[in-house]
Design a protein around this motif. Sequence first.
Motif, PDB file in Angstrom:
ATOM      1  N   ARG A 307       0.833  -1.201   0.000  1.00 13.20           N
ATOM      2  CA  ARG A 307       0.000   0.000   0.000  1.00 13.20           C
ATOM      3  C   ARG A 307       0.868   1.253   0.000  1.00 13.20           C
ATOM      4  O   ARG A 307       1.640   1.482   0.930  1.00 13.20           O
ATOM      5  CB  ARG A 307      -0.918   0.016   1.229  1.00 13.20           C
ATOM      6  N   VAL A 308       0.748   2.050  -1.044  1.00 14.12           N
ATOM      7  CA  VAL A 308       1.443   3.335  -1.088  1.00 14.12           C
ATOM      8  C   VAL A 308       0.515   4.419  -0.542  1.00 14.12           C
ATOM      9  O   VAL A 308      -0.638   4.154  -0.194  1.00 14.12           O
ATOM     10  CB  VAL A 308       1.910   3.670  -2.519  1.00 14.12           C
ATOM     11  N   ASN A 309       1.024   5.642  -0.448  1.00 15.98           N
ATOM     12  CA  ASN A 309       0.244   6.757   0.112  1.00 15.98           C
ATOM     13  C   ASN A 309      -0.318   6.401   1.489  1.00 15.98           C
ATOM     14  O   ASN A 309      -1.414   6.825   1.859  1.00 15.98           O
ATOM     15  CB  ASN A 309      -0.903   7.143  -0.833  1.00 15.98           C
ATOM     16  N   SER A 310       0.445   5.627   2.246  1.00 16.20           N
ATOM     17  CA  SER A 310      -0.028   5.100   3.532  1.00 16.20           C
ATOM     18  C   SER A 310       1.020   5.379   4.604  1.00 16.20           C
ATOM     19  O   SER A 310       2.018   4.660   4.717  1.00 16.20           O
ATOM     20  CB  SER A 310      -0.293   3.594   3.425  1.00 16.20           C
ATOM     21  N   LYS A 311       0.787   6.414   5.378  1.00 16.75           N
ATOM     22  CA  LYS A 311       1.765   6.878   6.359  1.00 16.75           C
ATOM     23  C   LYS A 311       1.450   6.330   7.748  1.00 16.75           C
ATOM     24  O   LYS A 311       0.349   6.519   8.268  1.00 16.75           O
ATOM     25  CB  LYS A 311       1.763   8.408   6.402  1.00 16.75           C
ATOM     26  N   VAL A 312       2.418   5.658   8.349  1.00 16.59           N
ATOM     27  CA  VAL A 312       2.251   5.158   9.715  1.00 16.59           C
ATOM     28  C   VAL A 312       2.479   6.296  10.700  1.00 16.59           C
ATOM     29  O   VAL A 312       3.485   7.007  10.625  1.00 16.59           O
ATOM     30  CB  VAL A 312       3.215   3.991   9.996  1.00 16.59           C
ATOM     31  N   LEU A 313       1.529   6.459  11.619  1.00 17.85           N
ATOM     32  CA  LEU A 313       1.622   7.522  12.618  1.00 17.85           C
ATOM     33  C   LEU A 313       2.155   7.023  13.947  1.00 17.85           C
ATOM     34  O   LEU A 313       2.858   7.746  14.647  1.00 17.85           O
ATOM     35  CB  LEU A 313       0.247   8.167  12.820  1.00 17.85           C
ATOM     36  N   GLN A 314       1.796   5.791  14.307  1.00 14.35           N
ATOM     37  CA  GLN A 314       2.291   5.264  15.574  1.00 14.35           C
ATOM     38  C   GLN A 314       2.233   3.745  15.597  1.00 14.35           C
ATOM     39  O   GLN A 314       1.429   3.124  14.897  1.00 14.35           O
ATOM     40  CB  GLN A 314       1.495   5.833  16.752  1.00 14.35           C
ATOM     41  N   VAL A 315       3.129   3.180  16.397  1.00 21.06           N
ATOM     42  CA  VAL A 315       3.112   1.752  16.686  1.00 21.06           C
ATOM     43  C   VAL A 315       2.256   1.550  17.927  1.00 21.06           C
ATOM     44  O   VAL A 315       2.419   2.250  18.929  1.00 21.06           O
ATOM     45  CB  VAL A 315       4.540   1.218  16.933  1.00 21.06           C
ATOM     46  N   LEU A 316       1.329   0.608  17.864  1.00 17.17           N
ATOM     47  CA  LEU A 316       0.407   0.363  18.971  1.00 17.17           C
ATOM     48  C   LEU A 316       0.928  -0.769  19.850  1.00 17.17           C
ATOM     49  O   LEU A 316       1.476  -1.756  19.357  1.00 17.17           O
ATOM     50  CB  LEU A 316      -0.978   0.005  18.423  1.00 17.17           C
ATOM     51  N   ARG A 317       0.752  -0.611  21.173  1.00 11.78           N
ATOM     52  CA  ARG A 317       1.195  -1.625  22.135  1.00 11.78           C
ATOM     53  C   ARG A 317       0.105  -1.863  23.169  1.00 11.78           C
ATOM     54  O   ARG A 317      -0.702  -0.973  23.456  1.00 11.78           O
ATOM     55  CB  ARG A 317       2.479  -1.171  22.833  1.00 11.78           C
ATOM     56  N   ASP A 318       0.095  -3.061  23.742  1.00  8.28           N
ATOM     57  CA  ASP A 318      -0.874  -3.348  24.796  1.00  8.28           C
ATOM     58  C   ASP A 318      -0.300  -2.961  26.160  1.00  8.28           C
ATOM     59  O   ASP A 318       0.805  -2.406  26.255  1.00  8.28           O
ATOM     60  CB  ASP A 318      -1.300  -4.820  24.759  1.00  8.28           C
ATOM     61  N   ARG A 319      -1.027  -3.252  27.214  1.00  6.22           N
ATOM     62  CA  ARG A 319      -0.600  -2.836  28.553  1.00  6.22           C
ATOM     63  C   ARG A 319       0.694  -3.505  28.988  1.00  6.22           C
ATOM     64  O   ARG A 319       1.421  -2.982  29.827  1.00  6.22           O
ATOM     65  CB  ARG A 319      -1.712  -3.144  29.557  1.00  6.22           C
ATOM     66  N   GLU A 320       0.972  -4.665  28.437  1.00  4.38           N
ATOM     67  CA  GLU A 320       2.212  -5.366  28.785  1.00  4.38           C
ATOM     68  C   GLU A 320       3.390  -4.902  27.932  1.00  4.38           C
ATOM     69  O   GLU A 320       4.512  -5.375  28.101  1.00  4.38           O
ATOM     70  CB  GLU A 320       2.031  -6.881  28.612  1.00  4.38           C
ATOM     71  N   GLY A 321       3.135  -3.983  27.010  1.00  2.00           N
ATOM     72  CA  GLY A 321       4.204  -3.450  26.176  1.00  2.00           C
ATOM     73  C   GLY A 321       4.425  -4.194  24.880  1.00  2.00           C
ATOM     74  O   GLY A 321       5.327  -3.848  24.107  1.00  2.00           O
ATOM     75  N   ARG A 322       3.610  -5.205  24.597  1.00  3.10           N
ATOM     76  CA  ARG A 322       3.755  -5.960  23.349  1.00  3.10           C
ATOM     77  C   ARG A 322       3.118  -5.202  22.194  1.00  3.10           C
ATOM     78  O   ARG A 322       2.037  -4.623  22.330  1.00  3.10           O
ATOM     79  CB  ARG A 322       3.120  -7.345  23.495  1.00  3.10           C
ATOM     80  N   VAL A 323       3.787  -5.219  21.055  1.00  6.55           N
ATOM     81  CA  VAL A 323       3.272  -4.549  19.863  1.00  6.55           C
ATOM     82  C   VAL A 323       2.010  -5.251  19.376  1.00  6.55           C
ATOM     83  O   VAL A 323       1.959  -6.488  19.298  1.00  6.55           O
ATOM     84  CB  VAL A 323       4.348  -4.537  18.759  1.00  6.55           C
ATOM     85  N   THR A 324       0.995  -4.451  19.042  1.00  7.62           N
ATOM     86  CA  THR A 324      -0.281  -5.008  18.571  1.00  7.62           C
ATOM     87  C   THR A 324      -0.681  -4.506  17.189  1.00  7.62           C
ATOM     88  O   THR A 324      -1.722  -4.906  16.667  1.00  7.62           O
ATOM     89  CB  THR A 324      -1.412  -4.668  19.553  1.00  7.62           C
ATOM     90  N   GLY A 325       0.120  -3.628  16.596  1.00  6.49           N
ATOM     91  CA  GLY A 325      -0.216  -3.129  15.269  1.00  6.49           C
ATOM     92  C   GLY A 325       0.245  -1.705  15.065  1.00  6.49           C
ATOM     93  O   GLY A 325       1.132  -1.206  15.775  1.00  6.49           O
ATOM     94  N   VAL A 326      -0.377  -1.026  14.099  1.00  6.51           N
ATOM     95  CA  VAL A 326      -0.016   0.358  13.775  1.00  6.51           C
ATOM     96  C   VAL A 326      -1.263   1.166  13.463  1.00  6.51           C
ATOM     97  O   VAL A 326      -2.299   0.624  13.073  1.00  6.51           O
ATOM     98  CB  VAL A 326       0.934   0.429  12.553  1.00  6.51           C
TER      99      VAL A 326
END
Length: 605
Positions: A307-326
């Motif tokens: 996917r072009v024209n698709s800017k990531v704004l932040q990395v998402l994490r859960d309460r334990e600090g594990r990455v869950t997406g963007v």
Amino acid sequence: MKRRIIRRPVFSIIFSACMFALLATGCTRPPTPPAVQVPPAKEAIVMDKAGLAGIHQGKAVDCAACHGKSLEVDDNETIVNAKCRGCHGSLSDVAKKSKGHINPHKSHLGEIGCTACHHGHTASRSYCLGCHAFNMPIPGSGVSASEKKGPVKMDESADSTDIVVVGAGAAGYTAAISAHDAGAKVILLEKQPITGGNSMISAGGMNAAGTRMQQARGLKDSSDVMFKDTMTGSKNIANPELVKVLAEKSSASVDWLTAIGADMSDVGRLAGASSSRAHRPSGGAAVGSHLNLVLRKNATDRKIDVRVNSKVLQVLRDREGRVTGVQVEGKHRGLYVIHAKAVIVAAGGFGANAAMVESYRPEYKGMTTSNQPGATGEGMKFGEAAGAQLIDMKEIQIHPTVAAGSRILITEGVRGNGAILVNQEGKRFVNELTTRDAASAAILKQRDGMAYLIIDEGIRKSLRQIEGYFHLDLVKEGATLKELAGKIGVPDGALEETVAKYNAAFDAKNDSEFKRPDLPRPIRNPKFYAIGVQPGIHYTMGGLKIDTETRVIGKDGKPIPGLFAAGEVTGGVHGANRLGGNSISETITFGLIAGNSAAKVTMEK
């Protein structure tokens, strides 16, 4: 993913691409991302007769002719680009009709979308002009009114995948392909309208030691020597564990590229290397654009969601600090979330972000850059916001040979194949194959902070990339050295004396004056040529701290669960100075590791 267009006459796109340098072949477009219906914006789209929408309105072309019956636009602008090709022909078809010295439809960028350059309701502008200063007017460039944008929309629907890769340069593509081949479902995101990143404009080659190509030429090299060269070039502040991985896996990385269709058959020597180990396409063609096309094709063949024209704004994490997406901001879809089990950050460096460069190195204020417009450092910023540790951020590399007055990099391969550097007095002043930082410092001490690369017909024919510099009108030429000296303003007799002394060193196989270790060719065969060069911002060595598995290290010194990184967005591989040829090597080697490491984590869940 799709936005409904207000039903007014809108744009059809005249097929175009962009031109950075030379020739290229085409490649297929990425697959269409999944569509999501989004309510139309409240603001009206203002028409302008000078824009493409107005031009097509005047020709009685309605919305559906460009957008299809649904009048929807996804972030890849898939339907618009397909309709454009259907109306105007393929990129190569349009290239045949183009006139003028610079053909914007025949470039190293390959088969990119029309909408990279042409827009319906905002001013059209050739993507080339992000790096070049061509006189390149295109239809729709005179638009005075533009789309009035309201607040960014929120798409409450979310996508899910195993792995999100951020950044579609060589590291990102490699990570996405390797993760896919390991069994993971992957979404590859790119904020720019085209893929490739800085890797796309990489020129010199890919360093690798102990390869089949070296052995076939009788070149003696080893991963131990490559390790030592890299550590020395880094001023011994690079992470030795990462450098060891870079060197020891480099040959396997070349084999992987060859297996997926890349031509890495030519081998040359770049500055700071003890042996010829820079692998590139036959004839010494540019490595970056070739690899971009190969990687893009492999991703398309695997039906990876790009996917072009698709800017990531932040990395998402859960309460334990594990990455869950963007969280992503799509050009048309707006804000949305992709849930993922792992995220690989491959978003590149910040060499095109003048303010960010200046914040770390104030003395570089106002200096030109060789970077493409997308190298602005967002990956480091949202990585740090997710808890990542940044290292070596002040280590910013200046490349010695950017074409004077431009952003066009003159590859180190020109010097590697025999060019010499002279100042405005016509004299050599440095070992041309010293490290980039040393060569840049030497040039900056010369009058006006510039120098000339001097080559002859033999060197010109030895490296295909040089033809591109002629095509871009960067070269002065003379039938004799005296004539050339007159054209570049060098004192009479000085250039002839310098070249004669260099040729004597070549004959003796000993450069007693500057200790250049490799003298591959003399400068004797007319015509003779000169390219004016000056140092420019080229590479940022700092970034996200990673370990040998490409896991991103947090501020607490521990890996952040589910977060990986590869390429120029990371720090630690190059230390205070990167050797030419080590960047592409890093992107492929660590991209492969990142893809496999992330896939392993997702498979364990």
